[in-house]
Design an enzyme around this catalytic site. Structure first.
Site, mmCIF file in Angstrom:
data_model
loop_
_atom_site.group_PDB
_atom_site.id
_atom_site.type_symbol
_atom_site.label_atom_id
_atom_site.label_comp_id
_atom_site.label_asym_id
_atom_site.label_seq_id
_atom_site.Cartn_x
_atom_site.Cartn_y
_atom_site.Cartn_z
ATOM 1 N N VAL A 134 0.839 -1.204 0.000
ATOM 2 C CA VAL A 134 0.000 0.000 0.000
ATOM 3 C C VAL A 134 0.871 1.251 0.000
ATOM 4 C CG1 VAL A 134 -1.858 1.251 1.171
ATOM 5 C CG2 VAL A 134 -1.733 -1.245 1.369
ATOM 6 N N ILE A 138 5.643 4.913 1.255
ATOM 7 C CA ILE A 138 5.118 5.552 2.484
ATOM 8 C C ILE A 138 4.883 4.452 3.529
ATOM 9 C CG2 ILE A 138 3.250 6.928 3.473
ATOM 10 C CD1 ILE A 138 2.538 7.901 0.674
ATOM 11 N N GLY A 189 5.134 3.726 -17.117
ATOM 12 C CA GLY A 189 5.411 2.438 -16.466
ATOM 13 C C GLY A 189 4.883 2.291 -15.047
ATOM 14 N N ASP A 203 -7.329 -1.310 -8.112
ATOM 15 C CA ASP A 203 -6.071 -1.295 -7.350
ATOM 16 C C ASP A 203 -6.244 -0.474 -6.064
ATOM 17 O OD1 ASP A 203 -3.018 -1.613 -7.251
ATOM 18 O OD2 ASP A 203 -3.229 0.561 -7.207
ATOM 19 N N LYS A 207 -5.977 -1.809 -2.044
ATOM 20 C CA LYS A 207 -5.170 -1.171 -0.994
ATOM 21 C C LYS A 207 -6.056 -0.698 0.166
ATOM 22 C CE LYS A 207 -1.714 0.222 -4.428
ATOM 23 N NZ LYS A 207 -1.430 1.222 -5.469
HETATM 24 N N1 HSE Z 1 -0.356 0.785 -10.435
HETATM 25 C C1 HSE Z 1 -0.025 1.200 -9.101
HETATM 26 C C2 HSE Z 1 -0.129 2.731 -9.069
HETATM 27 C C3 HSE Z 1 1.359 0.733 -8.733
HETATM 28 O O1 HSE Z 1 -0.271 3.359 -10.123
HETATM 29 O O2 HSE Z 1 -0.090 3.281 -7.985
HETATM 30 C C4 HSE Z 1 1.663 0.777 -7.278
HETATM 31 O O3 HSE Z 1 0.823 -0.032 -6.517
#
Ligand code: HSE
Length: 436
Positions: A134, A138, A189, A203, A207
């Site tokens: 996460v 940090i 990237g 995503d 988290k």
């Molecule tokens: N794809 C994620 C982001 C990578 O853009 O934060 C890190 O977890």
């Protein structure tokens, strides 16, 4: 006698694997000086053993067999950095069964399969470190699990997906549309293998699942997180939000209200004066409010080889220290006991709202729409109508409301979208901040 020499094996020599190996090797002296321990990278397993990643590994360290690494008696800590659910899960379970501690950056795996993995780790008295899962560099897991352990957590607000924050920043400052900003983010990237994970809030929800479990003492409950992405936002919404005094951010929100927990991910309008609204580009930030400590804010890079590698190595060091002092599992992975708190459905939350109606430019339109809002007890705070349609077509009609119930908003939008004067689906954005 206490063990002072700890062996580490990494599965996955991609971006994060490379950052981790580099940090372990290049910062070995400072780690040894601070800990008094020898933490040695014994093996890295990856199917590609030839590509040059710019890290100088001792001979024999890079192998192509993850199972050999998991069964290697010299390895105390297995670091899973391959990503994906399978076979990462099976590799982790086998490492745990072999009595090895595990470190991972795999937020998707922990959010969806973590309850089983943590139960298995508990039964074998080994640790799972997941600081890197996460907000990358940090140390927010340490903050929630240790630094703020004495607090009842009132709220957690996070910008925890760098890709979507980069896209929204581009849309804000360069007034480009979503699709063009996404292309640039991918080229940098930071995006997941499947960029829908970034832009549809998946995503971020992975988290948030982890943060909520730590903040509120509940099981990992990914399926209960409400999620909505940024794909429907237009540069015009972002500009109008700015005129109204707000930035649009993809926010992860976990907060306790009426004894229940709200867990939601969606574009959110955040007042310009809030510090978190100033977090731009690929940067991440997490705001945590505790009943004793008050408001706290953590800022840094949420992705990339070295920031994520920094977090992975911090977990390795924590576990190595625990092994050396014979106090493994000193800090439970997720809470030792359950708080029993229940999760609130999205329909039961309350918020302020921004609506963008695509309505025909005709007399009486505003009164029809405001009548429907009024019938659901949704009170209007301000209205903007941009331009006049030249050809009798639609114009965006923007309405900002006072605090309303989501249930009422959904039902009002359904009725409004059925009106013949409304030509496209209404977009709404939840608004944070004090009521004006
Ligand atoms: N794809 C994620 C982001 C990578 O853009 O934060 C890190 O977890």
């Amino acid at each position: 006698m206490a063990k002072k020499s700890i062996g580490v094996g990494i599965i996955g020599f991609g971006t994060v694997g490379t950052g981790t190996a580099k940090t372990l090797i290049e910062n070995a002296a400072v780690i040894k000086q601070r800990t008094g321990l020898d933490i040695t990278l014994k093996k890295i397993a990856d199917l590609d053993t030839t590509r040059d990643r710019g890290v100088k590994l001792p001979a024999g360290v890079l192998i192509n067999d993850a199972k050999a690494l998991i069964n290697d008696p010299e390895i105390d800590i297995v670091v899973e950095l391959m990503g994906g659910i399978h076979p990462a899960k099976e590799f982790m379970l086998q490492a745990i069964k072999n009595g090895k501690h595990v470190v991972t950056a795999n937020k998707a795996l922990l959010a969806t399969e973590g309850n089983e993995l943590f139960a298995e780790a508990r039964s074998k008295s080994v640790e799972i470190g997941f600081e890197a899962a996460v907000a990358g560099g940090i140390p927010i897991i340490k903050v929630l699990r240790e630094g703020l352990i004495a607090n009842n957590i009132l709220a957690v607000y996070g910008i925890i997906n760098g890709t979507s924050n980069y896209i929204l920043t581009k849309m804000t400052y360069e007034k480009v549309e979503f699709a063009d900003a996404l292309k640039e983010a991918q080229a940098l990237g930071y995006a997941e293998a499947d960029p829908t994970f970034d832009v549809e809030g998946i995503d971020t929800a992975h988290k948030l699942t982890i943060l909520s479990s730590l903040a509120y003492g509940i099981e990992l409950s990914y399926n209960s997180v409400y999620k909505e992405g940024i794909t429907r936002l237009t540069a015009q919404d972002i500009e109008l939000a700015s005129e109204l005094g707000y930035k649009v951010k993809l926010l992860a929100i976990a907060k306790a209200s009426d004894g229940k927990i709200e867990m939601r991910v969606h574009p959110t309008m955040v007042p310009h004066e809030y510090l978190i609204s100033k977090v731009d580009g690929v940067f991440n930030a997490v705001f945590v409010e505790g009943d004793a400590v008050g408001s706290t804010l953590y800022y840094g890079r949420g992705a990339g080889d070295m920031p994520t590698g920094s977090a992975v190595v911090a977990d390795i060091v924590d576990i190595a220290r625990n092994i050396a002092s014979g106090s493994e599992c000193r800090v439970p992975g997720i809470a030792a006991g359950s708080s029993g708190m229940k999760i609130k459905s999205i329909e039961d939350i309350e918020s302020m709202y921004y609506f963008r109606f695509s309505a025909l430019d005709e007399p009486g339109v505003l009164s029809k729409i405001s009548g429907i809002l009024g019938s659901r007890n949704i009170s209007i705070a301000s209205v903007i109508q941009r331009g006049r349609s030249k050809d009798g077509g639609s114009v965006p009609l923007v309405v900002l409301t006072h605090r309303a119930r989501e249930k009422d908003v959904i039902s009002a939008v359904k009725e409004i979208d059925g009106l013949p004067i409304v030509v496209d689906k209404t977009l709404f954005i939840r608004v944070e901040g004090r009521e004006s």
